[in-house]
Design a protein around this motif. Structure first.
Motif: not given
Length: 130
Positions: A54, A58, A64, A67, A102-103
């Protein structure tokens, strides 16, 4: 005597879990690319492997968050491209919405509908449908 049986049963269950974990770890690493396998070879449990994958895919926490900010910006700036078909606009919007979910960015249905309706061109252009 009864206590010994419980201890033995507990040890047997623990050993079964260890064997299952090792099998899962072998199966997972078997299907990974060699470059990825080299970077996660120190993982001893499937949980460690999952966490390493992960983070590798990611990125770390800062990546993250970056993003998420980028996707929020894309959502706020989403608009049609001149000459783009309605289907193309909807497909792009659905992909953006899926990436946001998804985030962990969940928008209200009303906000999503409003954004989509505002991104559709106000005037009908017959060339867009052809």
């Amino acid at each position: 005597m009864c206590l010994d049986k419980k201890i033995i049963q507990s040890v047997k269950e623990d050993l079964k879990l260890i064997v299952v974990n090792q099998k899962a770890l072998v199966y997972l690493t078997m299907y990974l690319d060699k470059k990825i396998t080299q970077s996660v070879k120190e993982c001893n449990t499937t949980k460690d492997l999952w966490d390493a994958l992960v983070e590798k895919i990611e990125g770390n926490l800062d990546m993250r968050e970056s993003r998420k900010e980028m996707l929020n910006g894309e959502f706020n700036m989403f608009n049609d491209i001149q000459g783009e078909s309605i289907e193309s606009i909807i497909d792009s919007f659905e992909a953006l919405n899926t990436n946001m979910r998804s985030v962990g960015i969940i928008c209200e249905v009303g906000e999503i509908n409003k954004k989509l309706l505002n991104s559709i061109p106000y005037t009908w252009n017959g060339n867009v449908t052809t």
